[in-house]
Design a protein around this motif. Structure first.
Motif, PDB file in Angstrom:
ATOM      1  N   ARG B  85       1.341  -1.046   0.121  1.00  0.00           N
ATOM      2  CA  ARG B  85       0.025  -0.244  -0.061  1.00  0.00           C
ATOM      3  C   ARG B  85       0.967   1.579  -0.055  1.00  0.00           C
ATOM      4  O   ARG B  85       1.872   1.399   0.756  1.00  0.00           O
ATOM      5  CB  ARG B  85      -1.410   0.140   1.434  1.00  0.00           C
ATOM      6  CG  ARG B  85      -2.208  -0.159   0.896  1.00  0.00           C
ATOM      7  CD  ARG B  85      -3.083  -0.015   2.550  1.00  0.00           C
ATOM      8  NE  ARG B  85      -3.927  -1.313   2.563  1.00  0.00           N
ATOM      9  CZ  ARG B  85      -5.563  -0.763   2.431  1.00  0.00           C
ATOM     10  NH1 ARG B  85      -5.538   1.053   2.993  1.00  0.00           N
ATOM     11  NH2 ARG B  85      -6.675  -1.409   2.728  1.00  0.00           N
ATOM     12  N   GLN B 104      -3.816   3.405  -1.821  1.00  0.00           N
ATOM     13  CA  GLN B 104      -4.160   2.607  -2.277  1.00  0.00           C
ATOM     14  C   GLN B 104      -2.894   1.132  -2.774  1.00  0.00           C
ATOM     15  O   GLN B 104      -1.363   1.697  -2.016  1.00  0.00           O
ATOM     16  CB  GLN B 104      -4.333   3.091  -4.049  1.00  0.00           C
ATOM     17  CG  GLN B 104      -5.637   4.326  -3.762  1.00  0.00           C
ATOM     18  CD  GLN B 104      -6.501   3.328  -4.931  1.00  0.00           C
ATOM     19  OE1 GLN B 104      -6.301   1.912  -5.626  1.00  0.00           O
ATOM     20  NE2 GLN B 104      -6.671   4.327  -5.732  1.00  0.00           N
ATOM     21  N   ASP B 105      -3.459   0.320  -3.019  1.00  0.00           N
ATOM     22  CA  ASP B 105      -2.454  -0.584  -3.336  1.00  0.00           C
ATOM     23  C   ASP B 105      -1.366  -0.206  -5.055  1.00  0.00           C
ATOM     24  O   ASP B 105      -1.446   0.717  -5.551  1.00  0.00           O
ATOM     25  CB  ASP B 105      -2.832  -2.157  -4.606  1.00  0.00           C
ATOM     26  CG  ASP B 105      -2.401  -2.982  -4.626  1.00  0.00           C
ATOM     27  OD1 ASP B 105      -1.188  -2.225  -4.413  1.00  0.00           O
ATOM     28  OD2 ASP B 105      -2.068  -4.048  -3.863  1.00  0.00           O
ATOM     29  N   ARG B 107       0.314  -1.033  -6.856  1.00  0.00           N
ATOM     30  CA  ARG B 107      -0.027  -1.112  -8.434  1.00  0.00           C
ATOM     31  C   ARG B 107      -0.810  -0.617  -9.190  1.00  0.00           C
ATOM     32  O   ARG B 107      -0.398  -0.367 -10.527  1.00  0.00           O
ATOM     33  CB  ARG B 107      -0.267  -2.542  -8.459  1.00  0.00           C
ATOM     34  CG  ARG B 107       1.065  -3.742  -7.919  1.00  0.00           C
ATOM     35  CD  ARG B 107       0.250  -5.062  -7.910  1.00  0.00           C
ATOM     36  NE  ARG B 107      -0.570  -5.198  -6.833  1.00  0.00           N
ATOM     37  CZ  ARG B 107      -1.002  -6.583  -6.324  1.00  0.00           C
ATOM     38  NH1 ARG B 107      -0.174  -7.487  -7.778  1.00  0.00           N
ATOM     39  NH2 ARG B 107      -2.058  -6.629  -5.790  1.00  0.00           N
ATOM     40  N   VAL B 108      -2.019  -0.451  -8.385  1.00  0.00           N
ATOM     41  CA  VAL B 108      -2.925   1.337  -9.151  1.00  0.00           C
ATOM     42  C   VAL B 108      -2.396   2.248  -9.572  1.00  0.00           C
ATOM     43  O   VAL B 108      -2.365   2.654 -10.774  1.00  0.00           O
ATOM     44  CB  VAL B 108      -3.944   1.415  -7.937  1.00  0.00           C
ATOM     45  CG1 VAL B 108      -4.963   1.883  -8.985  1.00  0.00           C
ATOM     46  CG2 VAL B 108      -4.555  -0.486  -7.612  1.00  0.00           C
ATOM     47  N   ARG B 111       0.972   0.754 -13.005  1.00  0.00           N
ATOM     48  CA  ARG B 111       0.935  -0.768 -13.508  1.00  0.00           C
ATOM     49  C   ARG B 111       2.284  -1.136 -14.603  1.00  0.00           C
ATOM     50  O   ARG B 111       1.985  -2.281 -15.254  1.00  0.00           O
ATOM     51  CB  ARG B 111      -0.641  -0.327 -13.769  1.00  0.00           C
ATOM     52  CG  ARG B 111      -0.773   0.558 -15.163  1.00  0.00           C
ATOM     53  CD  ARG B 111      -1.836   1.042 -15.572  1.00  0.00           C
ATOM     54  NE  ARG B 111      -2.300   2.159 -16.603  1.00  0.00           N
ATOM     55  CZ  ARG B 111      -2.308   2.932 -16.584  1.00  0.00           C
ATOM     56  NH1 ARG B 111      -2.843   3.158 -15.331  1.00  0.00           N
ATOM     57  NH2 ARG B 111      -2.572   3.460 -17.173  1.00  0.00           N
ATOM     58  N   HIS B 112       3.135  -0.402 -14.608  1.00  0.00           N
ATOM     59  CA  HIS B 112       4.176  -1.259 -15.946  1.00  0.00           C
ATOM     60  C   HIS B 112       4.476  -2.413 -14.788  1.00  0.00           C
ATOM     61  O   HIS B 112       5.524  -2.290 -13.841  1.00  0.00           O
ATOM     62  CB  HIS B 112       5.147  -0.124 -16.252  1.00  0.00           C
ATOM     63  CG  HIS B 112       5.858  -0.005 -17.396  1.00  0.00           C
ATOM     64  ND1 HIS B 112       6.826  -1.225 -17.169  1.00  0.00           N
ATOM     65  CD2 HIS B 112       5.456   0.389 -18.820  1.00  0.00           C
ATOM     66  CE1 HIS B 112       7.592  -1.655 -18.161  1.00  0.00           C
ATOM     67  NE2 HIS B 112       6.852  -0.871 -19.164  1.00  0.00           N
ATOM     68  N   PRO B 113       4.250  -3.421 -16.177  1.00  0.00           N
ATOM     69  CA  PRO B 113       5.486  -3.951 -15.318  1.00  0.00           C
ATOM     70  C   PRO B 113       6.182  -4.096 -14.626  1.00  0.00           C
ATOM     71  O   PRO B 113       7.008  -5.291 -14.001  1.00  0.00           O
ATOM     72  CB  PRO B 113       5.089  -5.176 -16.839  1.00  0.00           C
ATOM     73  CG  PRO B 113       4.351  -4.525 -17.682  1.00  0.00           C
ATOM     74  CD  PRO B 113       4.263  -3.015 -17.159  1.00  0.00           C
ATOM     75  N   ILE B 116       6.105  -3.369 -11.191  1.00  0.00           N
ATOM     76  CA  ILE B 116       5.737  -4.162 -10.430  1.00  0.00           C
ATOM     77  C   ILE B 116       6.561  -4.894 -10.077  1.00  0.00           C
ATOM     78  O   ILE B 116       6.447  -5.760  -8.523  1.00  0.00           O
ATOM     79  CB  ILE B 116       4.294  -4.520 -10.899  1.00  0.00           C
ATOM     80  CG1 ILE B 116       3.748  -3.485 -11.248  1.00  0.00           C
ATOM     81  CG2 ILE B 116       3.517  -6.297 -10.422  1.00  0.00           C
ATOM     82  CD1 ILE B 116       1.685  -4.460 -12.401  1.00  0.00           C
ATOM     83  N   GLY B 131       4.977   5.190 -19.650  1.00  0.00           N
ATOM     84  CA  GLY B 131       3.860   5.857 -19.650  1.00  0.00           C
ATOM     85  C   GLY B 131       2.929   5.934 -18.535  1.00  0.00           C
ATOM     86  O   GLY B 131       2.505   5.430 -17.967  1.00  0.00           O
ATOM     87  N   LEU B 132       3.969   6.798 -17.568  1.00  0.00           N
ATOM     88  CA  LEU B 132       3.609   7.252 -15.914  1.00  0.00           C
ATOM     89  C   LEU B 132       1.969   8.333 -15.889  1.00  0.00           C
ATOM     90  O   LEU B 132       0.934   7.946 -15.527  1.00  0.00           O
ATOM     91  CB  LEU B 132       4.551   7.431 -14.941  1.00  0.00           C
ATOM     92  CG  LEU B 132       3.851   7.445 -13.867  1.00  0.00           C
ATOM     93  CD1 LEU B 132       4.242   6.156 -12.927  1.00  0.00           C
ATOM     94  CD2 LEU B 132       5.243   7.434 -13.164  1.00  0.00           C
ATOM     95  N   GLU B 133       2.602   9.144 -16.773  1.00  0.00           N
ATOM     96  CA  GLU B 133       1.625  10.506 -17.390  1.00  0.00           C
ATOM     97  C   GLU B 133       0.646  10.240 -17.977  1.00  0.00           C
ATOM     98  O   GLU B 133       0.230  10.035 -18.183  1.00  0.00           O
ATOM     99  CB  GLU B 133       1.898  11.321 -15.800  1.00  0.00           C
ATOM    100  CG  GLU B 133       0.866  12.624 -16.444  1.00  0.00           C
ATOM    101  CD  GLU B 133       1.709  13.956 -15.940  1.00  0.00           C
ATOM    102  OE1 GLU B 133       2.534  14.220 -16.679  1.00  0.00           O
ATOM    103  OE2 GLU B 133       1.094  14.743 -16.042  1.00  0.00           O
ATOM    104  N   ARG B 134       1.462  10.176 -18.935  1.00  0.00           N
ATOM    105  CA  ARG B 134       1.038  10.230 -20.195  1.00  0.00           C
ATOM    106  C   ARG B 134       2.252   9.222 -20.859  1.00  0.00           C
ATOM    107  O   ARG B 134       2.574   8.274 -20.262  1.00  0.00           O
ATOM    108  CB  ARG B 134       2.107  11.713 -20.557  1.00  0.00           C
ATOM    109  CG  ARG B 134       0.823  12.650 -20.801  1.00  0.00           C
ATOM    110  CD  ARG B 134       1.621  14.257 -21.227  1.00  0.00           C
ATOM    111  NE  ARG B 134       0.853  15.120 -21.095  1.00  0.00           N
ATOM    112  CZ  ARG B 134      -0.091  15.699 -21.155  1.00  0.00           C
ATOM    113  NH1 ARG B 134      -0.561  15.303 -22.098  1.00  0.00           N
ATOM    114  NH2 ARG B 134      -0.877  16.427 -20.665  1.00  0.00           N
ATOM    115  N   ARG B 135       1.165   9.111 -21.984  1.00  0.00           N
ATOM    116  CA  ARG B 135       1.646   7.056 -22.624  1.00  0.00           C
ATOM    117  C   ARG B 135       3.067   7.113 -22.367  1.00  0.00           C
ATOM    118  O   ARG B 135       3.723   6.089 -23.019  1.00  0.00           O
ATOM    119  CB  ARG B 135       0.523   6.740 -23.799  1.00  0.00           C
ATOM    120  CG  ARG B 135       0.172   5.291 -24.208  1.00  0.00           C
ATOM    121  CD  ARG B 135      -0.791   5.230 -24.507  1.00  0.00           C
ATOM    122  NE  ARG B 135      -0.439   5.736 -26.459  1.00  0.00           N
ATOM    123  CZ  ARG B 135      -0.047   5.002 -26.843  1.00  0.00           C
ATOM    124  NH1 ARG B 135       1.194   3.903 -26.279  1.00  0.00           N
ATOM    125  NH2 ARG B 135       0.986   5.726 -28.296  1.00  0.00           N
TER     126      ARG B 135
END
Lengths: 222, 400
Positions: B85, B104-105, B107-108, B111-113, B116, B131-135
């Motif tokens: 968390r 939140q978790d 990972r939310v 979410r990039h592998p 994680i 692609g954290l904020e923009r892609r």
């Protein structure tokens, strides 16, 4: 969200959302890499995408198990129930998105004469649109933002329009260059897959909207 | 080092005064000395050990709140996680990823592998995530476990480094071509005029001179646009903070772009009081470019509507809608690319440099906004710019 009296329930929901986000992240990378592999003809990258799909499937199973467990043990109500149901459905949809990325990756080897095959240049722009939708919808899920979800739903029209234009373009290309028909036909499937990714992103957006507000978004005619 | 127990001064003084009193009262000096020594000895034995001093500043015990305060105003986005968390996120992190990420978790939020994988590891490490904020952005994420299941995550933006190298290659490839074309015609006409003095009638030479003037002006516009593009790009990564009344600025810039001869085609609807944090010069340029495009590519006898409003999420929106022939769907995703033209001939004829929308895009990105272009063939094109309003930006700051 307000905290629950039973702390373990909060933890379960948080974990569920974490799993969905993880799945989404994997799918997002898969879309990007499958398109890169397609354009560059990079078969080892395509192989990686195909392998990654197994991971996505595994997480989907985890999500299913956890969601069923939450429903069975905690009997969630109202927005909690919506959250769990939405997660269950979103997991299924993201799994499909992963499958489409895998399908695109599988076709990488089927395109011949990549250098001179001009319709290939149309794909990345369309793929970008779809990938952007998936990115935005996952962000909307993370922030429980129904407005952003509606935006994603609206963006689908662009992907559809793009698909139609690529379709026409490819058909005329086939008429003019019969030698490339088999490659062009493969590309048609790829374009269709991207279009489906866009549709599925829209589905996720509807779930996000549902989980956040309790209503499905109004149907827009497109 | 072992600390000696210390004796309290009053007790010592009392013992001393008693001993002196005993001597004065006629007791033998030696007996008084022995009594004094025993007194001191018992005091020494009975004195409590001094409490252990607090551990020195460097490894003092930090509470979660104090760590939160420590990182709150760091310019680098930083987060504190416990287990999976997110427990604390500093101001920059909340700005970057939204205030919802706290509790939140993790990972939310990431979410990039790669991210994680890093979150699941026990040891410290770093990962490059896209692609954290923009892609398209690139961040490097550093994670340092600090015990008890806590870990500190730090995010560093690497997008600008990647941008610079890409911008270089793009620029050399495109700009040299675009700059050379007008130069070539200028040189060509000038050489013709030089080589054949007198043999050309004045009408032809006037035509040549007009072409030279037109091409030179185009070159001038191009250089100006390239300059402002590179300026915007150079500042792309620092967020502007000037407070701007959006509607007023839009109205002024739109009238400015239309000039006196086209101003009757403008349909302004700018009465929203929304404030944005921005760079007024750049926002003005953005409006000028959009309105100029709309007037140029819309039908000559149709109006262009410019609307300022606020969206449901508290963003300031600017909509510029023309009524013209519209743009084909396949061109839409490319419109903001430098030097991209849907119809090269027409664009050149109307004096376009091919950089207008690229500049607009960069300005919108710098303001953390969004740019949307929609077009229906035969009806016209609608460009929508959404920029977070000042209130929304401030909310993020207040939330802690």
């Amino acid at each position: 969200m307000p905290e629950h009296t039973v702390k373990a329930f909060d933890e379960d929901i948080t974990r569920l959302r974490g799993l969905i986000a993880e799945m989404g992240g994997l799918a997002e990378v898969s879309i990007q890499e499958s398109l890169d592999a397609m354009v560059q003809g990079n078969e080892s990258l395509a192989e990686k995408v195909v392998k990654r799909d197994r991971k996505i499937d595994a997480i989907e199973t985890d999500v299913d198990k956890l969601a069923v467990r939450i429903i069975a043990l905690r009997a969630p109500m109202a927005d909690d129930l919506r959250e769990v149901i939405a997660a269950l459905k979103i997991a299924g949809v993201i799994e499909r998105i992963g499958d489409y990325a895998k399908n695109i990756a599988r076709r990488v080897g089927e395109i011949e004469g990549r250098k001179r095959f001009e319709p290939l240049t149309l794909l990345p722009a369309m793929g970008d649109l779809a990938a952007e939708m998936v990115h935005d919808v996952l962000t909307a899920y993370a922030s429980r933002d129904p407005e952003l979800a509606l935006e994603v739903i609206r963006a689908d029209a662009k992907v559809d329009a793009f698909y139609n234009s690529i379709f026409r373009n490819l058909v005329s290309h086939m008429v003019e260059n019969p030698a490339t028909i088999s490659s062009a036909a493969q590309l048609l499937f790829v374009a269709k897959n991207i279009e489906r990714i866009g549709d599925h992103a829209t589905n996720v957006a509807e779930m996000v909207h549902f989980a956040a507000t309790g209503d499905y978004p109004p149907d827009e005619d497109n | 080092m072992k600390q000696r127990p210390t004796l309290s001064r009053p007790a010592l003084a009392l013992a001393l005064v008693s001993a002196i009193g005993m001597v004065l009262a006629g007791v033998s000096f030696y007996i008084a000395l022995i009594v004094f020594a025993i007194w001191i000895g018992t005091l020494w034995l009975g004195s409590p050990k001094p409490p252990q001093p607090e551990r020195s500043d460097g490894d003092g015990v930090f509470t979660r709140a104090s760590v939160g305060d420590l990182i709150e105003h760091s310019a680098t986005p930083m987060l504190l996680t416990q287990g999976s968390r997110v427990t604390t996120a500093n101001l920059s992190a909340r700005r970057l990823l939204g205030s919802h990420l706290v509790d939140q978790d993790a990972r939310v939020a990431f979410r990039h592998p790669e991210a994680i994988a890093l979150l699941g590891r026990d040891a410290a490490g770093s990962a490059i995530i896209r692609g954290l904020e923009r892609r398209r952005d690139i961040w490097s994420m550093n994670r340092q476990p600090i015990g008890d299941g806590f870990a500190v995550i730090e995010l560093v933006n690497r997008t600008s480094e990647a941008d610079i190298s890409r911008a270089h290659t793009d620029f050399v490839a495109n700009a040299s071509h675009e700059l050379r074309t007008p130069l070539a015609s200028i040189i060509g006409y000038v050489e013709t005029l030089l080589e054949s003095p007198g043999s050309l009638d004045s009408e032809t030479s006037n035509k040549f001179l007009a072409t030279i003037a037109r091409e030179a002006r185009r070159l001038q516009h191009l250089v100006e646009d390239l300059m402002s593009l590179s300026r915007v790009e150079a500042e792309k990564h620092d967020q502007p903070d000037e407070e701007i009344g959006f509607a007023n600025l839009v109205e002024r810039a739109a009238r400015d772009a239309a000039g006196s001869e086209r101003s009757d085609r403008l349909e302004l609807q700018c009465d929203s009081p929304v404030l944005i944090a921005g760079d007024s010069q750049q926002v003005e340029q953005l409006v000028r470019n959009l309105v100029d495009n709309a007037l140029k590519y819309g039908d000559d006898d149709k109006t262009v509507s410019v609307t300022v409003d606020t969206s449901g999420k508290g963003e300031a929106t600017l909509t510029v809608k023309d009524r013209g022939e519209g743009i084909a769907a396949e061109h839409l995703p490319h419109l903001t690319r430098r030097f991209y033209r849907t119809d090269p001939g027409r664009s050149r004829a109307s004096g376009g440099t091919g950089l207008g929308l690229a500049i607009v895009k960069h300005i919108v990105e710098r303001h953390r906004g969004r740019l949307d272009i929609e077009s229906v063939r035969g009806e016209g094109t609608t460009v929508t710019v959404r920029i977070p309003s000042k209130a929304v930006a401030d909310d993020v700051v207040k939330l802690s």
